[in-house]
Write a protein that holds these residues in place. Structure first.
Motif, PDB file in Angstrom:
ATOM      1  N   PRO A 281     -14.508  11.072  14.057  1.00 18.42           N
ATOM      2  CA  PRO A 281     -15.796  10.425  14.336  1.00 18.42           C
ATOM      3  C   PRO A 281     -16.916  11.453  14.564  1.00 18.42           C
ATOM      4  N   ASP A 282     -16.560  12.671  14.979  1.00 21.06           N
ATOM      5  CA  ASP A 282     -17.573  13.695  15.287  1.00 21.06           C
ATOM      6  C   ASP A 282     -17.962  14.562  14.109  1.00 21.06           C
ATOM      7  N   ARG A 283     -16.988  14.822  13.220  1.00 16.95           N
ATOM      8  CA  ARG A 283     -17.263  15.851  12.205  1.00 16.95           C
ATOM      9  C   ARG A 283     -16.326  15.768  10.995  1.00 16.95           C
TER      10      ARG A 283
ATOM     11  N   LEU B  13       2.667  13.676  24.737  1.00 12.41           N
ATOM     12  CA  LEU B  13       2.950  14.018  23.338  1.00 12.41           C
ATOM     13  C   LEU B  13       1.798  14.828  22.735  1.00 12.41           C
ATOM     14  N   LYS B  14       0.546  14.414  23.020  1.00 13.29           N
ATOM     15  CA  LYS B  14      -0.613  15.149  22.480  1.00 13.29           C
ATOM     16  C   LYS B  14      -0.617  16.585  22.991  1.00 13.29           C
ATOM     17  N   SER B  15      -0.306  16.752  24.277  1.00 10.59           N
ATOM     18  CA  SER B  15      -0.335  18.113  24.842  1.00 10.59           C
ATOM     19  C   SER B  15       0.766  18.968  24.210  1.00 10.59           C
TER      20      SER B  15
ATOM     21  N   ILE C 275       2.112  18.594  21.189  1.00 12.31           N
ATOM     22  CA  ILE C 275       1.732  18.887  19.793  1.00 12.31           C
ATOM     23  C   ILE C 275       0.639  19.962  19.760  1.00 12.31           C
ATOM     24  N   ARG C 276      -0.331  19.874  20.690  1.00 12.79           N
ATOM     25  CA  ARG C 276      -1.400  20.893  20.709  1.00 12.79           C
ATOM     26  C   ARG C 276      -0.802  22.276  20.955  1.00 12.79           C
ATOM     27  N   SER C 277       0.128  22.374  21.901  1.00 12.79           N
ATOM     28  CA  SER C 277       0.739  23.681  22.194  1.00 12.79           C
ATOM     29  C   SER C 277       1.516  24.173  20.980  1.00 12.79           C
TER      30      SER C 277
ATOM     31  N   GLN D 273      -8.878  10.003  14.851  1.00  8.86           N
ATOM     32  CA  GLN D 273      -9.673   9.978  16.080  1.00  8.86           C
ATOM     33  C   GLN D 273      -9.812  11.407  16.624  1.00  8.86           C
ATOM     34  N   VAL D 274      -8.734  12.166  16.507  1.00  9.91           N
ATOM     35  CA  VAL D 274      -8.715  13.540  17.018  1.00  9.91           C
ATOM     36  C   VAL D 274      -8.075  14.446  15.971  1.00  9.91           C
ATOM     37  N   ALA D 275      -8.711  15.571  15.681  1.00  4.99           N
ATOM     38  CA  ALA D 275      -8.114  16.570  14.785  1.00  4.99           C
ATOM     39  C   ALA D 275      -8.627  17.937  15.216  1.00  4.99           C
ATOM     40  N   GLU D 276      -7.701  18.861  15.418  1.00  2.00           N
ATOM     41  CA  GLU D 276      -8.093  20.214  15.837  1.00  2.00           C
ATOM     42  C   GLU D 276      -7.346  21.247  15.020  1.00  2.00           C
ATOM     43  N   ARG D 277      -8.047  22.258  14.554  1.00  2.60           N
ATOM     44  CA  ARG D 277      -7.393  23.380  13.878  1.00  2.60           C
ATOM     45  C   ARG D 277      -6.615  24.190  14.916  1.00  2.60           C
TER      46      ARG D 277
ATOM     47  N   GLU E 213      -6.345  27.257  15.520  1.00  2.99           N
ATOM     48  CA  GLU E 213      -7.057  28.358  16.187  1.00  2.99           C
ATOM     49  C   GLU E 213      -8.131  27.861  17.158  1.00  2.99           C
ATOM     50  N   ASP E 214      -8.458  26.558  17.111  1.00  2.65           N
ATOM     51  CA  ASP E 214      -9.479  26.009  18.017  1.00  2.65           C
ATOM     52  C   ASP E 214      -8.869  25.362  19.257  1.00  2.65           C
ATOM     53  N   ILE E 215      -7.549  25.316  19.325  1.00  2.00           N
ATOM     54  CA  ILE E 215      -6.906  24.624  20.444  1.00  2.00           C
ATOM     55  C   ILE E 215      -6.919  25.492  21.695  1.00  2.00           C
ATOM     56  N   ASP E 216      -7.347  24.883  22.797  1.00  4.36           N
ATOM     57  CA  ASP E 216      -7.366  25.541  24.097  1.00  4.36           C
ATOM     58  C   ASP E 216      -5.988  25.308  24.734  1.00  4.36           C
ATOM     59  N   VAL E 217      -5.160  26.352  24.707  1.00  3.00           N
ATOM     60  CA  VAL E 217      -3.764  26.214  25.151  1.00  3.00           C
ATOM     61  C   VAL E 217      -3.695  25.883  26.645  1.00  3.00           C
ATOM     62  N   GLY E 218      -4.558  26.511  27.435  1.00  2.48           N
ATOM     63  CA  GLY E 218      -4.569  26.249  28.877  1.00  2.48           C
ATOM     64  C   GLY E 218      -4.878  24.789  29.165  1.00  2.48           C
ATOM     65  N   ARG E 219      -5.823  24.230  28.433  1.00  2.00           N
ATOM     66  CA  ARG E 219      -6.180  22.822  28.613  1.00  2.00           C
ATOM     67  C   ARG E 219      -5.006  21.922  28.231  1.00  2.00           C
ATOM     68  N   ALA E 220      -4.326  22.270  27.145  1.00  2.00           N
ATOM     69  CA  ALA E 220      -3.173  21.473  26.713  1.00  2.00           C
ATOM     70  C   ALA E 220      -2.060  21.542  27.753  1.00  2.00           C
ATOM     71  N   GLU E 221      -1.853  22.731  28.331  1.00  2.00           N
ATOM     72  CA  GLU E 221      -0.805  22.878  29.358  1.00  2.00           C
ATOM     73  C   GLU E 221      -1.151  22.051  30.592  1.00  2.00           C
ATOM     74  N   ALA E 222      -2.438  22.069  30.973  1.00  4.39           N
ATOM     75  CA  ALA E 222      -2.871  21.292  32.142  1.00  4.39           C
ATOM     76  C   ALA E 222      -2.677  19.797  31.880  1.00  4.39           C
ATOM     77  N   ALA E 223      -3.000  19.360  30.668  1.00  3.36           N
ATOM     78  CA  ALA E 223      -2.829  17.940  30.307  1.00  3.36           C
ATOM     79  C   ALA E 223      -1.343  17.572  30.340  1.00  3.36           C
ATOM     80  N   ARG E 224      -0.517  18.515  29.902  1.00  3.17           N
ATOM     81  CA  ARG E 224       0.932  18.268  29.906  1.00  3.17           C
ATOM     82  C   ARG E 224       1.452  18.087  31.332  1.00  3.17           C
ATOM     83  N   LYS E 225       1.003  18.968  32.238  1.00  9.38           N
ATOM     84  CA  LYS E 225       1.435  18.863  33.649  1.00  9.38           C
ATOM     85  C   LYS E 225       1.001  17.528  34.244  1.00  9.38           C
ATOM     86  N   ARG E 226      -0.270  17.163  33.982  1.00  5.23           N
ATOM     87  CA  ARG E 226      -0.783  15.888  34.527  1.00  5.23           C
ATOM     88  C   ARG E 226       0.065  14.721  34.041  1.00  5.23           C
ATOM     89  N   ALA E 227       0.348  14.714  32.746  1.00  2.68           N
ATOM     90  CA  ALA E 227       1.106  13.590  32.166  1.00  2.68           C
ATOM     91  C   ALA E 227       2.525  13.560  32.731  1.00  2.68           C
TER      92      ALA E 227
HETATM   93  P1  ATP Z   1      -7.688  16.272  28.070  1.00  4.81           P
HETATM   94  O1  ATP Z   1      -6.873  15.485  29.062  1.00  4.81           O
HETATM   95  O2  ATP Z   1      -7.462  17.759  28.175  1.00  4.81           O
HETATM   96  O3  ATP Z   1      -9.152  15.883  28.023  1.00  4.81           O
HETATM   97  P2  ATP Z   1      -7.117  14.479  25.921  1.00  4.81           P
HETATM   98  O4  ATP Z   1      -5.848  14.369  25.158  1.00  4.81           O
HETATM   99  O5  ATP Z   1      -7.439  13.381  26.856  1.00  4.81           O
HETATM  100  O6  ATP Z   1      -7.087  15.906  26.639  1.00  4.81           O
HETATM  101  P3  ATP Z   1      -8.711  13.704  23.740  1.00  4.81           P
HETATM  102  O7  ATP Z   1      -9.285  12.439  24.274  1.00  4.81           O
HETATM  103  O8  ATP Z   1      -7.558  13.609  22.806  1.00  4.81           O
HETATM  104  O9  ATP Z   1      -8.316  14.668  24.954  1.00  4.81           O
HETATM  105  O10 ATP Z   1      -9.834  14.559  23.053  1.00  4.81           O
HETATM  106  C1  ATP Z   1     -11.172  14.630  23.542  1.00  4.81           C
HETATM  107  C2  ATP Z   1     -11.871  15.765  22.833  1.00  4.81           C
HETATM  108  O11 ATP Z   1     -11.400  17.016  23.368  1.00  4.81           O
HETATM  109  C3  ATP Z   1     -11.582  15.823  21.341  1.00  4.81           C
HETATM  110  O12 ATP Z   1     -12.733  16.275  20.682  1.00  4.81           O
HETATM  111  C4  ATP Z   1     -10.469  16.844  21.221  1.00  4.81           C
HETATM  112  O13 ATP Z   1     -10.464  17.489  19.961  1.00  4.81           O
HETATM  113  C5  ATP Z   1     -10.802  17.806  22.337  1.00  4.81           C
HETATM  114  N1  ATP Z   1      -9.626  18.444  22.955  1.00  4.81           N
HETATM  115  C6  ATP Z   1      -8.734  17.890  23.811  1.00  4.81           C
HETATM  116  N2  ATP Z   1      -7.797  18.765  24.204  1.00  4.81           N
HETATM  117  C7  ATP Z   1      -8.084  19.933  23.558  1.00  4.81           C
HETATM  118  C8  ATP Z   1      -7.478  21.229  23.529  1.00  4.81           C
HETATM  119  N3  ATP Z   1      -6.386  21.534  24.246  1.00  4.81           N
HETATM  120  N4  ATP Z   1      -8.057  22.166  22.753  1.00  4.81           N
HETATM  121  C9  ATP Z   1      -9.160  21.906  22.032  1.00  4.81           C
HETATM  122  N5  ATP Z   1      -9.765  20.708  21.996  1.00  4.81           N
HETATM  123  C10 ATP Z   1      -9.258  19.727  22.755  1.00  4.81           C
END
Ligand code: ATP
Length: 139
Positions: free
Chosen positions: A14-16, A123-125, A127-129, A83-87, A89-103
């Motif tokens: 939806p963004d790009r 599952l999203k966290s 896959i991102r890692s 709805q969501v697609a990330e390359r 090299e653009d994935i923030d690993v720390g954010r994914a790890e934090a999301a994984r812990k929360r879940a």
């Molecule tokens: P979080 O709990 O960290 O916000 P989420 O799974 O709830 O993660 P989404 O709703 O799937 O996040 O995505 C929201 C936006 O943030 C999207 O544009 C997505 O590409 C981006 N995003 C989410 N997690 C990451 C990540 N680890 N690295 C890079 N982009 C991310």
């Protein structure tokens, strides 16, 4: 009619518009399992799950994390609306790890939570890692 030799790949959220490339091969994370697509594939529509998408151009393979979408496969074209697609090299690993812990914490607390939502977040966290590690190792 001659078979196509390449696929025109478009990946749009939806963004790009994230990817617009001529590629040799694509693998999609279908809801029913991973689907490999080569030029000349039979036309089909596929629901996409949370998963890894890769595409290959010559010897180079590119990885993306995908969630919630549809793919349209034609003999010379693959279009992904997600709805969501990330390359990788653009994935923030720390954010994914934090999301994984929360879940995981939510799932362990049980009772009174939206289990399905926590499961999808986990599952999203994961896959991102996984996809991010592809960028680091260049598999
Ligand atoms: P979080 O709990 O960290 O916000 P989420 O799974 O709830 O993660 P989404 O709703 O799937 O996040 O995505 C929201 C936006 O943030 C999207 O544009 C997505 O590409 C981006 N995003 C989410 N997690 C990451 C990540 N680890 N690295 C890079 N982009 C991310």
């Amino acid at each position: 009619m001659a078979l196509p030799t390449h696929l025109q790949l478009e990946i749009v959220t939806p963004d790009r518009a994230l990817v617009r490339e001529e590629v040799d091969e694509v693998q999609l994370p279908g809801a029913e399992g991973y689907l490999g697509v080569l030029p000349g594939h039979t036309p089909l529509l596929v629901t996409l799950a949370v998963g890894e998408l890769w595409y290959r151009i010559g010897q180079e393979t590119h990885y993306l994390a995908i969630a919630d979408g549809f793919g349209e496969v034609l003999p010379d074209r693959v279009t992904v609306l997600a709805q969501v697609a990330e390359r990788a090299e653009d994935i923030d690993v720390g954010r994914a790890e934090a999301a994984r812990k929360r879940a995981e914490e939510r799932l362990n607390r049980a009772a009174d939570i939206d289990t399905e939502r926590a499961r999808v977040a986990l599952l999203k966290s994961i896959i991102r890692s996984q996809v991010a590690s592809r960028a680091r190792t260049r598999v």
